[in-house]
Design an enzyme around this catalytic site. Sequence first.
Site, PDB file in Angstrom:
ATOM      1  CG  ASP A   1      -0.191  -0.161   2.537  1.00 29.21           C
ATOM      2  OD1 ASP A   1       1.046  -0.292   2.516  1.00 29.21           O
ATOM      3  OD2 ASP A   1      -0.849  -0.185   3.594  1.00 29.21           O
ATOM      4  CG  HIS A   2       3.230   2.517   3.179  1.00 29.66           C
ATOM      5  ND1 HIS A   2       2.178   1.797   3.667  1.00 29.66           N
ATOM      6  CD2 HIS A   2       3.538   3.415   4.153  1.00 29.66           C
ATOM      7  CE1 HIS A   2       1.863   2.226   4.873  1.00 29.66           C
ATOM      8  NE2 HIS A   2       2.676   3.214   5.187  1.00 29.66           N
TER       9      HIS A   2
ATOM     10  CG  ASP B   1       1.943   1.702   9.213  1.00 29.50           C
ATOM     11  OD1 ASP B   1       2.557   2.092   8.202  1.00 29.50           O
ATOM     12  OD2 ASP B   1       1.073   2.387   9.783  1.00 29.50           O
TER      13      ASP B   1
ATOM     14  NE  ARG C   1       1.787  10.084  12.414  1.00 27.33           N
ATOM     15  CZ  ARG C   1       2.527   9.005  12.640  1.00 27.33           C
ATOM     16  NH1 ARG C   1       3.413   8.628  11.754  1.00 27.33           N
ATOM     17  NH2 ARG C   1       2.404   8.341  13.774  1.00 27.33           N
TER      18      ARG C   1
ATOM     19  CB  SER D   1      11.904   5.554  14.241  1.00 30.57           C
ATOM     20  OG  SER D   1      12.571   4.559  13.524  1.00 30.57           O
TER      21      SER D   1
ATOM     22  NE  ARG E   1      14.331   4.606  10.655  1.00 28.24           N
ATOM     23  CZ  ARG E   1      14.471   5.934  10.697  1.00 28.24           C
ATOM     24  NH1 ARG E   1      15.661   6.458  10.652  1.00 28.24           N
ATOM     25  NH2 ARG E   1      13.436   6.727  10.778  1.00 28.24           N
TER      26      ARG E   1
HETATM   27  S1  SF4 Z   1      -1.556   6.663   7.943  1.00 33.92           S
HETATM   28 FE1  SF4 Z   1       0.013   5.318   7.144  1.00 33.92          FE
HETATM   29  S2  SF4 Z   1      -1.058   3.414   6.648  1.00 33.92           S
HETATM   30 FE2  SF4 Z   1      -2.598   5.000   6.865  1.00 33.92          FE
HETATM   31  S3  SF4 Z   1      -2.970   5.734   4.800  1.00 33.92           S
HETATM   32 FE3  SF4 Z   1      -1.477   7.067   5.764  1.00 33.92          FE
HETATM   33  S4  SF4 Z   1       0.507   6.239   5.207  1.00 33.92           S
HETATM   34 FE4  SF4 Z   1      -1.028   4.642   4.796  1.00 33.92          FE
END
Ligand code: SF4
Length: 757
Positions: free
Chosen positions: A97-98, A162, A450, A645, A647
């Site tokens: 998806d990313h 995620d 965000r 993070s 990572r």
């Molecule tokens: S918050 Fe993260 S998982 Fe959700 S749509 Fe945005 S980038 Fe994709």
Amino acid sequence: MALFDLEMIKATYAKFPARVAQARTLFNRPLTLTEKILYTHLWENNFPAQPHLRGKDYVDYAPDRVAMQDATAQMALLQFMTCGRKQVAVPSTVHCDHLIQAKTGAKSDLADALDINREVYDFLASVSDKYGIGFWKAGAGIIHQVILENYAFPGGMMVGTDSHTVNAGGLGMVAIGVGGADAVDVMAGMPWELLNPKIIGVKLTGKLSGWTSAKDVILKVAGILTVKGGTGAIVEYFGEGATSMSCTGKGTICNMGAEIGATTSVFGYDQSMSRYLRSTDRTQVADLADQIAEHLTGDPEVYANPEQYFDQVIEINLDELEPHINGPFTPDLAWPLSKFADAVRQNNYPRQLEVGLIGSCTNSSYEDMSRAASLAQQAIDKKLRAKAEFTITPGSEQVRFTVERDGILDTFDKIGGMVLANACGPCIGQWSRHSYDPSRKNSIITSFNRNFAKRNDGNPNTFAFVASPEIVTAFVLAGDLTFNPITDTLTNQNGEQVKLDPPTGFELPPKGFDVQDAGYQAPAEDGSHIQVVVSPTSKRLQLLYPFAAWEGTDLKGLQLLIKAQGKCTTDHISMAGPWLRFRGHLDNISNNMLIGAVNFFNAQTNSVYNPMDSSFMAVPDLARAYKAAGKGSVVIGEENYGEGSSREHAAMEPRHLGVRAVIVKSFARIHETNLKKQGMLGLTFANKADYDLIRQDDTLDILGLPTFAPGKNLSVVAHHADGTSDIFEVKHTYNEQQIEWFRSGGALNVIRRGIAQ
Ligand code: SF4
């Protein structure tokens, strides 16, 4: 198409009542839902003699599931492949998806992504096929929406690579975003460790109505708690306001719990969850949950007197809650709708709205889409035109197919909406936004989560606001951020003043969900014959090989690589940005190792002294030079080394480039653990002032390793170029198991050995 693992859910539910009873005895009081789920998922039923201390104790758990998105799955799976297991230990899925860039619309954008990312997708598909992992192809949907629709279940525990994994709390799950190393632990069958969280209770009274939606609850909570207020805590929602809202609305609230820093958020099992499970082809799960429903929510005494059981209690009356708009540049700058127009004027926010974007994993449910479409339909009926660009990102192919069938996409189309691929797109900055002058201040509003500077379109001059899909749609029609749809009118094409009625919609599709091809690829029953596809010439992917075991002696003659000064976060150790392209290729991404760290001796970044030829060079280059010369190296650092993070690259890169030990004044705990997992020495100065003893041209010996034991300090000799030396003690926090990781060259080597035996 039922994809959930019924046997796993049955197994979890079979132990639930007994473990809740055991926890109740342990606490000698009623329990929150959070406590019930946590104590049910303790690793191998490790019940402590005393309740775990909130915010203090680290606890081992056995999560039920793992979910990975395509960007983070690459390194997690490359590592998993080295552990020797034939199959993942728990049900796991990968979601593409990313990596899809939004540009001209779903069809062409998806075709481009398939082309550009083919080798990554092929790798993820083949490794999933081989190891029993469910694979969701590009275009199938966004990880969290797909999880909510197919896999999440009340009372379960999940980790996902995620931060918005927390979305599954809307279906009553403790779902936590983790780094790839943690996901590998769970898939490899190891315990997964978590700091026992504090618990914040949010009591919702009243009922959502009119323009207010679930999104406004979390926008309000973000304003109260700020982006840090949930740190180290699980947020548990309860009350009539909670039970009266939809399951997907609960998902929206939990999703944005990431924006307040919460470990996760959770709602108790109720009728809305039962309805959602049944409508998404999971009647069996709902029936099972019904049988233990009393255990899948907090005890009534807790919700009657929340102050006695939660670390903090917040009460929100949904009858009085206004729609909110949060931003710009931070999701906790919360404006009630009635105050927003003044805020726009007083703060000089660009008043004209240029783009409204709805959807994402946060707000792409059928309810969201149908409520936004009710406003679009009003616009058509009342002869209004959209005054701003409008994009729609469905969260999954199932939602997209269903809303298309029900005419919702057609309604958006009629007001000029552009449907993007079922993927992250603009939410993660994968947005080729056509803008005539990027240096001009401009405003956009999204129903995403965000809104930090540059997040959506990479432009620092974009003021991004966050609101519900309904408010975004209303603003698109107005094209003006000072518009208040509750009180103001708009001028239509006939020059008449018209007012929007409050949005209406459907919690679930009246004709049920439907989909032709959900985009799921089941793994092979027996994957042993499957070849994982990685080209040896690939720049983005590289197979990993197990790191070498400890040689059995003290480590002598190690070279100082860098003495880092001041803050050294995982971003300093392994920068993000363009480097993320190489996150599946350890050797290539290692070229960013410590390039952000400041060298104590010259106050510069990425410039360190090479005693072999008295030159200054880039940190990764010097590490490679030492490695080529058969010499190990050491990194020295100051306080809270490795914060940020989680990572795993920040630990794998030094390991790959021959760093044997990281010696610092103090560690951020997750990074310290990651170093241990990779078979490195993470040590702290027994006397912090000994940091000052390290000189630019030192070689170092680490002594005491043949008798390495928990609680026993090691010693370090720093040999200086002038022939003098200093000796000092270093502390460590290795337990027996972790010492075995060091001896074996890494945690995965230990697992592989165990499997081979
Ligand atoms: S918050 Fe993260 S998982 Fe959700 S749509 Fe945005 S980038 Fe994709």
